[in-house]
Motif scaffolding. Structure first.
Motif, PDB file in Angstrom:
ATOM      1  N   VAL A  35      24.322  12.456  -3.712  1.00 44.14           N
ATOM      2  CA  VAL A  35      23.891  13.311  -2.606  1.00 44.14           C
ATOM      3  C   VAL A  35      24.209  12.723  -1.235  1.00 44.14           C
ATOM      4  CG1 VAL A  35      22.088  14.474  -3.934  1.00 44.14           C
ATOM      5  CG2 VAL A  35      21.534  12.373  -2.694  1.00 44.14           C
ATOM      6  N   PHE A  36      24.506  11.415  -1.173  1.00 41.76           N
ATOM      7  CA  PHE A  36      24.777  10.779   0.122  1.00 41.76           C
ATOM      8  C   PHE A  36      25.578   9.509  -0.103  1.00 41.76           C
ATOM      9  CE2 PHE A  36      23.550   7.677   3.423  1.00 41.76           C
ATOM     10  CZ  PHE A  36      23.954   8.370   4.555  1.00 41.76           C
ATOM     11  N   VAL A  37      26.518   9.245   0.807  1.00 42.45           N
ATOM     12  CA  VAL A  37      27.293   8.006   0.770  1.00 42.45           C
ATOM     13  C   VAL A  37      27.279   7.407   2.170  1.00 42.45           C
ATOM     14  CG1 VAL A  37      29.559   6.990   0.382  1.00 42.45           C
ATOM     15  CG2 VAL A  37      28.779   8.840  -1.085  1.00 42.45           C
ATOM     16  N   GLU A  38      26.893   6.134   2.255  1.00 44.62           N
ATOM     17  CA  GLU A  38      26.958   5.400   3.523  1.00 44.62           C
ATOM     18  C   GLU A  38      28.148   4.458   3.434  1.00 44.62           C
ATOM     19  OE1 GLU A  38      24.482   1.925   5.749  1.00 44.62           O
ATOM     20  OE2 GLU A  38      23.300   3.558   4.906  1.00 44.62           O
ATOM     21  N   LEU A  39      29.128   4.664   4.298  1.00 42.35           N
ATOM     22  CA  LEU A  39      30.370   3.906   4.256  1.00 42.35           C
ATOM     23  C   LEU A  39      30.323   2.746   5.246  1.00 42.35           C
ATOM     24  CD1 LEU A  39      32.703   7.012   4.133  1.00 42.35           C
ATOM     25  CD2 LEU A  39      32.143   5.485   2.238  1.00 42.35           C
ATOM     26  N   PRO A  40      31.133   1.713   5.008  1.00 43.94           N
ATOM     27  CA  PRO A  40      31.183   0.612   5.976  1.00 43.94           C
ATOM     28  C   PRO A  40      31.858   1.093   7.264  1.00 43.94           C
ATOM     29  CG  PRO A  40      32.907   0.342   4.341  1.00 43.94           C
ATOM     30  CD  PRO A  40      32.082   1.530   3.916  1.00 43.94           C
ATOM     31  N   ARG A  41      31.726   0.315   8.315  1.00 42.14           N
ATOM     32  CA  ARG A  41      32.381   0.722   9.555  1.00 42.14           C
ATOM     33  C   ARG A  41      33.793   0.136   9.580  1.00 42.14           C
ATOM     34  NH1 ARG A  41      32.567  -3.400  12.926  1.00 42.14           N
ATOM     35  NH2 ARG A  41      30.968  -4.912  12.414  1.00 42.14           N
ATOM     36  N   VAL A  42      34.712   0.917  10.099  1.00 41.21           N
ATOM     37  CA  VAL A  42      36.094   0.461  10.231  1.00 41.21           C
ATOM     38  C   VAL A  42      36.110  -0.763  11.143  1.00 41.21           C
ATOM     39  CG1 VAL A  42      38.375   1.087  11.119  1.00 41.21           C
ATOM     40  CG2 VAL A  42      37.045   2.758   9.804  1.00 41.21           C
ATOM     41  N   GLY A  43      36.830  -1.780  10.739  1.00 48.25           N
ATOM     42  CA  GLY A  43      36.895  -3.029  11.487  1.00 48.25           C
ATOM     43  C   GLY A  43      35.951  -4.093  10.972  1.00 48.25           C
ATOM     44  N   GLN A  44      35.001  -3.678  10.128  1.00 51.73           N
ATOM     45  CA  GLN A  44      34.032  -4.621   9.562  1.00 51.73           C
ATOM     46  C   GLN A  44      34.749  -5.576   8.608  1.00 51.73           C
ATOM     47  OE1 GLN A  44      30.773  -2.583   7.664  1.00 51.73           O
ATOM     48  NE2 GLN A  44      30.162  -4.365   6.468  1.00 51.73           N
ATOM     49  N   THR A  45      34.392  -6.852   8.674  1.00 50.42           N
ATOM     50  CA  THR A  45      34.909  -7.836   7.734  1.00 50.42           C
ATOM     51  C   THR A  45      33.885  -8.033   6.636  1.00 50.42           C
ATOM     52  OG1 THR A  45      36.178  -8.940   9.465  1.00 50.42           O
ATOM     53  CG2 THR A  45      35.717 -10.218   7.485  1.00 50.42           C
ATOM     54  N   VAL A  46      34.341  -7.996   5.390  1.00 48.85           N
ATOM     55  CA  VAL A  46      33.455  -8.190   4.249  1.00 48.85           C
ATOM     56  C   VAL A  46      33.968  -9.354   3.409  1.00 48.85           C
ATOM     57  CG1 VAL A  46      32.623  -5.819   4.125  1.00 48.85           C
ATOM     58  CG2 VAL A  46      34.692  -6.434   2.901  1.00 48.85           C
ATOM     59  N   GLU A  47      33.032 -10.057   2.820  1.00 46.21           N
ATOM     60  CA  GLU A  47      33.364 -11.137   1.892  1.00 46.21           C
ATOM     61  C   GLU A  47      33.189 -10.617   0.474  1.00 46.21           C
ATOM     62  OE1 GLU A  47      34.495 -14.200   2.821  1.00 46.21           O
ATOM     63  OE2 GLU A  47      34.418 -13.438   4.886  1.00 46.21           O
ATOM     64  N   GLN A  48      33.923 -11.182  -0.461  1.00 47.92           N
ATOM     65  CA  GLN A  48      33.808 -10.766  -1.858  1.00 47.92           C
ATOM     66  C   GLN A  48      32.345 -10.820  -2.288  1.00 47.92           C
ATOM     67  OE1 GLN A  48      35.622 -13.361  -4.862  1.00 47.92           O
ATOM     68  NE2 GLN A  48      36.370 -11.534  -5.904  1.00 47.92           N
ATOM     69  N   GLY A  49      31.842  -9.703  -2.848  1.00 48.01           N
ATOM     70  CA  GLY A  49      30.478  -9.622  -3.323  1.00 48.01           C
ATOM     71  C   GLY A  49      29.471  -9.107  -2.309  1.00 48.01           C
TER      72      GLY A  49
END
Length: 123
Positions: A35-49
């Protein structure tokens, strides 16, 4: 284009230095109607996990983890209007985000299609 899987039921397609991330058909079946998806913000850096996105269904909310480290390049804006795409096309049109491949060696930690099928069969 090679596809990899995590034990948290994310899939990742790698094409050159870019990767597309989503959740598997098995994951969407377990969640039920999205019913809903919250996506990361463009430009955000993520680490594995790291927690990268959130998916909410009529049953539960669940985190979507970054299968590898990198920077978010693009999100699937179609999911904001139609989160049910995750149910109808989880491994194609229902992708969550695209990211850079920060460290190719992290792909070694992931499963190929055959290993993922065996993993799911053992659940």
């Amino acid at each position: 284009m090679p596809r990899y899987f995590t034990d948290e039921h994310e899939w990742i397609d790698v094409e050159g230095d870019t990767a597309t991330v989503g959740i598997t058909d098995y994951a969407q079946e377990q969640l039920g109607d999205i019913v809903f998806v919250e996506l990361p913000r463009v430009g955000q850096t993520v680490e594995q996990g790291d927690d990268a996105a959130v998916v909410e269904s009529v049953k539960a909310a669940s985190d979507v983890y970054a299968p590898i480290s990198g920077k978010v390049l693009e999100t699937n804006e179609d999911l904001e209007e139609d989160p049910a795409l995750v149910n109808t096309s989880p491994e194609e049109d229902g992708w969550f985000f695209r990211m850079t491949v920060g460290d190719k060696s992290e792909l070694d930690d992931l499963m190929d299609d055959k290993a993922y099928k065996a993993f799911v069969d053992g659940l």
